[in-house]
Design a protein around this motif. Structure first.
Motif, short mmCIF file in Angstrom:
data_model
loop_
_atom_site.label_atom_id
_atom_site.label_comp_id
_atom_site.label_asym_id
_atom_site.label_seq_id
_atom_site.Cartn_x
_atom_site.Cartn_y
_atom_site.Cartn_z
N PRO A 104 -24.58 -20.27 0.07
CA PRO A 104 -25.37 -20.89 -0.98
C PRO A 104 -25.79 -22.32 -0.64
O PRO A 104 -26.96 -22.67 -0.78
N THR A 105 -24.85 -23.13 -0.17
CA THR A 105 -25.24 -24.53 0.10
C THR A 105 -26.27 -24.58 1.22
O THR A 105 -27.23 -25.34 1.15
N LEU A 129 -29.69 -23.36 -0.11
CA LEU A 129 -30.30 -24.32 -1.03
C LEU A 129 -30.75 -25.58 -0.28
O LEU A 129 -31.82 -26.12 -0.55
N ALA A 130 -29.93 -26.01 0.68
CA ALA A 130 -30.34 -27.19 1.46
C ALA A 130 -31.62 -26.90 2.22
O ALA A 130 -32.54 -27.73 2.27
N VAL A 184 -33.91 -24.71 1.42
CA VAL A 184 -35.01 -24.63 0.46
C VAL A 184 -35.51 -26.03 0.14
O VAL A 184 -36.71 -26.29 0.13
N TYR A 185 -34.57 -26.94 -0.08
CA TYR A 185 -34.98 -28.31 -0.38
C TYR A 185 -35.78 -28.91 0.76
O TYR A 185 -36.87 -29.44 0.57
N LEU A 236 -18.26 -25.61 7.22
CA LEU A 236 -18.96 -26.82 7.68
C LEU A 236 -19.65 -26.56 9.01
O LEU A 236 -20.75 -27.04 9.26
N LEU A 256 -22.73 -24.28 8.49
CA LEU A 256 -23.78 -24.83 7.63
C LEU A 256 -25.08 -25.14 8.39
O LEU A 256 -26.15 -24.66 7.99
N ILE A 299 -28.68 -23.32 7.74
CA ILE A 299 -29.86 -24.09 7.32
C ILE A 299 -31.02 -23.82 8.27
O ILE A 299 -32.14 -23.55 7.84
#
Lengths: 470, 437, 270
Positions: B235-236, B239-240, B242-243, B300, B303, B307
């Motif tokens: 999820p993080t 979402l990162a 997407v941002y 971590l 991630l 991304i």
């Protein structure tokens, strides 16, 4: 406990959502659809309370610990700091109805321990009640605030989207926070290490034997934490790995991008990717149980044939040596070098190749005289990235290079590397505060800075290179 | 040669060969030979790389396939009431009882010094003795009866049965004596020892006895850890991405985040382990050796790759979709979450699965957070002590018993099997939902 | 026919049909995999003259050009049938090494493609790989001579060791021409050499072509009919992979026999 809270929070958010939606529907058509009105109320009801509970969950233990140790009885305060830690840990364990750790015997302090345990139980009760009470207050307050705001012309959609973009920004900031976390934790622990061992002795000392420093305390500390042998070992293994990986990787990239047919390329590339996907621990196993014994047998045989002092030396070569680790690491890096170089070579415009071929150059002359010089910066950057990988690689060296810190460039000697030492220093059972464990963070900081520098340079070069041909 | 060429030019007279003399022809031949050589080097490099791959996998299969078969004894044991006290079953020497039964089957005498007894004891796993004790404690009425016990043959004896320890080796250099070898042969002929598929390897956890060790604990540990990793990183990360891809303004801050993400993807994994040790264990007090702390560290680590994969999936969605949604009055957030992201899901899934597969094989950072400890049980929750597959490989590789080597290779085969499954899943997702605009 | 009147034919002197033939192509068919790109093209190009290949884009003129120096060999799945002769020698002969052929047939591409090397090394590239210079001074002589012939010497004489990619577009194209001249070829192929250049640079290249044709057989692909008319002595019109019409430039532009040629040069098609 955690699950109950999660269920409660979910139920609360559903309730808030339903109520908000109903109020919005009853009020009639307004700016935003009732869904958004409901979501707005639910967010206010749940998020602040949830955040508070998350903070309690993560830091509650530490806060309680700090509260418990705030007023230490004189007898306890006299104990060494690590025993104090265990004392309070045991007290909290007793309060929770668990067995004590049994690390130290607090026989004479039994009364203090029981008193502290009782205090801890009381404290925990208060703490928990306070946290839950506060959370409920936040949830109700948030709900009331949001609910009262709902009006037909209230721009709930924009508000909800504001929350969403806040969440998005928070997620993307996490990457930066990770870097900050790495730098901060490494720097903080390394700083503690450098208080007992001078950075100069660490960076330029030529003797590494952390075991001795543990026993004889401070006297040998300066000499025992000289990391030069580790740097030399790391460099040697990296060099051997690059000698294997650079030509094989580069030549296979050249063959794949310039000569191979589409079909054979379609077969070979995935196979190389398999090589890249194999976990490093598997390479370590391969190095320790296949390559090492083969090399050893070979050199022992050569030694038996040659005789003399050189032969005697070769007869004594062991499985664990820089060569084994370096060669296997080189194999691991082949697909890495190859795929990076492949991308780089493919970025060289076809018009340059055509120009050279039309001059009557053969394909290999074109590659050597035009394509490779044009791709040189990119290829160099790819090699730098591979070097960075080789320096940071842990499992292969841990399993195949050895533990002895020797200052040598002889590939047949067992050497040790920065990463091996980090693993060795941190996998034993010892106090976290000893210079031995802190030394791992000093090494980690050095490793991080070196690889970071290499990566930043390489990525800059690649980016410039791509811009040149885009 | 070139002088002639130039003077020919100057004179303007046509030179039909234009300087292409015999010298030139010889040179062309040499150049073509160099061309062939160069192409050969390329082929050689590919061949060497693939040969390494074949050797690596071949060695692991050849070292590990033995671990998938196992030899079991099935032995009737008479529970002598004179030797086992019904009231105090803990006091009896069950290993000796079993060894005697074994000797009886072999037809060898029990000598006075008990040497034969000891030699027979070395043939079967200690598991049999514990098993017998358990049964009698549950039902003391078994005393005086004959029980058929089943259990694994001791690891070294198994190595002999699998022909990995050979008779030709000098007796002093192997762990099985000539006499024991004869006995084993006899027992196998008598049907007391039978071979079959090694189910124990998949139903047991780690053990100090090689013949009792299995990978179930490690598989469960890996699954729990990957669950934590996926729960946090996906999820993080999405979402990162997407941002950064859809909302972020182009400014210094987002540039910094970009550079940061690319660099994080190249940070050595062991550094994440140090971060996990300092941050999660020492500072936050997450339990050591738990799938939770391992999952946090790997989250971590994963991630940046999540991304990067998500961003490229989002980039592949054509701008026309966004323009169409914005054109009918959807807000930017609605456009992204209702239209762009759903279209990017297959690409995101593929990237996520691949980065989780990578996390599954990661070892070094987990050593830092204490996952390297010996764990004979199956982890019950994300906070209990656990080990994971690659770390199990590392633990077994460092074990001195020879029988653990085949276990190590077999565990590697299981690990690689799971990674292949995940990669296949990624390929299927990509094939099935691939969309071209 | 309106268009033809505006075209300047100043330089396009009529070339007699009995001029010596340098390149003779007979029945050329080219296939890219299953797709046929050229159909039975037969054409002759005279020595010491400029032959222009014109036609709408995708008509096969570049494909034909690449047959002459066998550059199509480098494209996977490309097959060439038919016979092309240079000085009565078959270029597709197995025994003829493309390396040797290409040292006799130079080529200039649409986009200037100087190598990422110095100006000197760009021009010296051909002589070096072919071993045409036995000493450094000889190599320097060739470079100077070629740059002079390409009309670039005056502009770059003082910065021979700066990168060739630093020159302007027109200069780069002349550098590439100098690079081709340096191996003293017999034929120079030009594939839309001016399409990426501004009018002034184009004019310079055209002037250069006119000078070079005194020594070489030049074949140029162009989409600009005005350019064809200005620089060529013979013109061939391609359409949909077939050669429609070939002849002296004057004849093609003033009196085309085929209606398709007429449509194209008057701007009604293409």
């Amino acid at each position: 406990m955690v699950w109950i809270v999660l269920v409660l929070l979910t139920a609360l958010s559903a309730l808030a959502y339903g109520l908000g939606r109903r109020k919005a529907k009853a009020a009639g058509k307004g700016h935003s659809r009732p869904n958004y009105q409901g979501a707005y109320v639910a967010l206010w009801a749940v998020v602040p309370a949830g955040l508070l509970l998350a903070v309690v969950l993560v830091f509650g233990g530490r806060i309680e610990h700090a509260m418990l140790s705030a007023d230490a009885p004189a007898a306890v305060a006299e104990l060494p700091s690590e025993q104090q830690e265990v004392f309070y840990g045991d007290a909290r364990a007793l309060a929770a109805g668990k067995a004590t750790s049994g690390t130290y015997d607090f026989g004479p302090l039994k009364a203090h321990l029981d008193a502290k345990a009782a205090q801890s139980a009381r404290q925990h009760q208060i703490f928990l009640t306070a946290a839950i009470g506060l959370a409920i207050a936040l949830a109700l307050g948030g709900f009331a605030l949001a609910f009262s705001r709902l009006k037909p012309d209230f721009r709930a959609r924009n508000r909800v989207e504001g929350w969403v973009s806040g969440l998005l920004i928070a997620c993307s900031t996490l990457a930066v926070l990770t870097t900050i976390g790495i730098v901060a934790s490494l720097a903080f622990e390394a700083f503690r290490f450098f208080q007992s061992v001078s950075p100069l002795a660490f960076l330029f000392g030529t003797e590494w034997s952390p075991q001795i420093a543990m026993r004889t305390d401070q006297v040998a500390a300066d000499g025992a934490f000289g990391a030069v042998p580790l740097f030399a070992g790391t460099f040697l293994v990296m060099l051997i790995a690059m000698i294997v990986a650079a030509p094989i990787g580069l030549y296979s990239a050249i063959y794949l991008s310039e000569y191979a047919h589409k079909t054979s390329r379609g077969v070979i590339k995935p196979l190389l990717e398999v090589l890249a996907g194999i976990p490093t621990v598997v390479y370590g196993f391969f190095a320790a149980l296949t390559v090492g014994p083969i090399f050893r047998a070979f050199f022992n045989w050569v030694g038996a044939q040659t005789g003399g002092p050189l032969g005697d030396y070769l007869m004594q070569v062991q499985n664990q040596m820089a060569l084994t680790a370096g060669v296997v690491m080189g194999i691991m890096l082949i697909p890495f070098v190859s795929s990076l170089s492949d991308d780089i070579i493919n970025a060289v415009p076809q018009s340059l190749r055509d120009g050279s071929l039309a001059m009557g150059a053969t394909k290999s002359e074109t590659i050597k005289n035009v394509v490779l010089p044009a791709a040189l910066p990119g290829v160099m950057a790819a090699m730098l990235l591979a070097v960075s990988r080789a320096i940071g690689e842990t499992m292969i060296v841990t399993m195949a290079a050895g533990l002895q810190a020797k200052l040598t460039l002889n590939p047949l000697e067992t050497v040790t590397t920065v990463t091996v030492q980090i693993v060795t220093l941190l996998t034993g059972d010892q106090e976290f505060d000893s210079p031995k464990t802190l030394a791992a963070f000093g090494l980690g900081l050095t490793l991080f800075l070196v690889t970071l520098t290499l990566n930043v340079i390489a990525m800059r070069v690649v980016q410039k290179y791509r811009e040149q041909y885009d | 040669m070139t002088d002639a060429l130039l003077t020919a030019d100057a004179a303007g007279a046509p030179d039909p060969r234009r300087g292409r003399t015999a010298d030139f022809e010889a040179r062309v031949k040499k150049r073509n030979a160099a061309e062939k050589r160069f192409r050969f080097y390329g082929r050689l490099a590919i061949f060497v790389a693939l040969a390494f791959l074949v050797t690596l996998l071949g060695r692991i299969v050849s070292q590990g396939y033995h671990a998938f078969t196992a030899y079991e004894v099935s032995l009737p044991v008479y529970i002598d009431p004179l030797r086992v006290d019904r009231a105090n079953p803990m006091g009896a020497n069950y290993d000796a009882l079993i060894a005697e039964a074994l000797l009886a089957k072999i037809g060898a005498p029990n000598d006075e010094l008990g040497e034969n007894l000891l030699a027979a004891q070395e043939l079967v796993s200690t598991d049999l003795g514990f098993n017998l004790l358990d049964q009698i404690r549950k039902d003391p009425n078994l005393v005086g009866k004959t029980l058929t016990l089943k259990g694994p043959v001791k690891a070294d004896a198994q190595l002999y049965l699998k022909h990995e320890i050979k008779r030709e080796t000098a007796e002093g250099d192997r762990k099985i004596s000539d006499q024991q070898m004869d006995w084993i042969d006899k027992l196998e002929k008598a049907g007391v020892i039978t071979g079959g598929f090694n189910t124990r390897f998949f139903t047991a956890s780690d053990s100090t006895e090689p013949e009792q060790a299995g990978v179930l604990g490690a598989i469960v540990g890996s699954a729990l850890m990957l669950f934590v990793t996926a729960l946090l990183a996906v999820p993080t990360g999405v979402l990162a991405a997407v941002y950064l891809e859809e909302f972020a303004p182009k400014n210094r801050w987002t540039d910094l985040i970009e550079v940061n993400i690319n660099n994080l993807a190249a940070v050595p994994s062991i550094v994440y382990g140090l971060l996990g040790l300092a941050l999660f264990i020492n500072w936050m007090g997450v339990p050591r050796s738990s799938p939770l702390v391992g999952g946090l560290v790997l989250a971590l680590m994963a991630l940046p790759t999540v991304i990067i994969a998500t961003r490229s999936a989002l980039k592949a969605v054509p701008p026309s979709i966004r323009e169409a949604a914005l054109g009918v009055g959807a807000s930017r957030t609605q456009t992204v979450f209702h239209h762009v992201l759903p279209l990017a899901v297959p690409g995101v899934m593929t990237g996520v699965i691949l980065s989780l597969a990578h996390a599954l094989g990661e070892t070094a950072p987990l050593l830092m957070v204490g996952m390297v400890s010996f764990n004979p049980g199956i982890p019950e929750s994300v906070t209990s002590a656990a080990t994971v597959l690659p770390v199990q490989v590392f633990i077994w590789e460092t074990a001195s018993e020879r029988a653990f080597h085949e276990k190590t290779a077999a565990a590697i085969m299981v690990l690689i099997g799971f990674m292949i499954l995940m990669n296949l899943l990624a390929v299927i997702v990509r094939r099935k939902f691939e969309r071209r605009w | 026919m309106q268009m033809t009147k505006n075209v300047t034919l100043a330089r396009a002197e009529a070339l007699p049909d009995h001029a010596p033939i340098k390149i003779n192509a007979m029945g050329i068919n080219v296939f890219y995999g299953e797709k046929q790109a050229l159909f039975d093209v037969s054409i002759a190009c005279p020595d010491r003259a400029v032959t222009a290949l014109i036609g709408p884009s995708g008509c096969g003129k570049s494909t034909f050009l690449r047959c002459i120096n066998r550059m199509n060999d480098t494209i996977v799945g490309c097959r060439v049938d038919g016979r092309i002769e240079i000085d009565n020698e078959d270029v597709n002969l197995k025994s003829l090494d493309p390396v040797v052929l290409r040292s006799r047939v130079g080529m200039v591409f649409q986009k200037p493609n100087p190598f990422p090397k110095s100006i000197f090394d760009n021009v010296a590239y051909g002589p070096k790989i072919h071993g045409f210079a036995s000493s450094k001074s000889e190599l320097e002589g060739i470079v100077e001579h070629s740059l002079k012939k390409a009309g670039l010497w005056g502009e770059v004489a003082d910065r021979l060791h700066q990168p060739g990619t630093g020159l302007s577009g027109g200069q780069q194209q002349r550098l590439v021409i100098a690079r081709a001249i340096a191996v003293n070829p017999e034929v120079i192929l030009m594939d839309e050499p001016c399409s990426a250049l501004d009018p002034i640079a184009t004019a310079k290249i055209e002037e250069l072509m006119d000078e070079l044709r005194e020594q070489y057989c030049i074949v140029i692909v162009t989409h600009s009919m005005a350019q064809a008319a200005r620089v060529s002595q013979r013109t061939a019109f391609f359409h949909l992979g077939r050669l429609v019409e070939a002849g002296t430039t004057e004849a093609i532009f003033t009196n085309p026999t085929d209606p398709r040629t007429q449509d194209y040069i008057t701007g009604r098609s293409g």
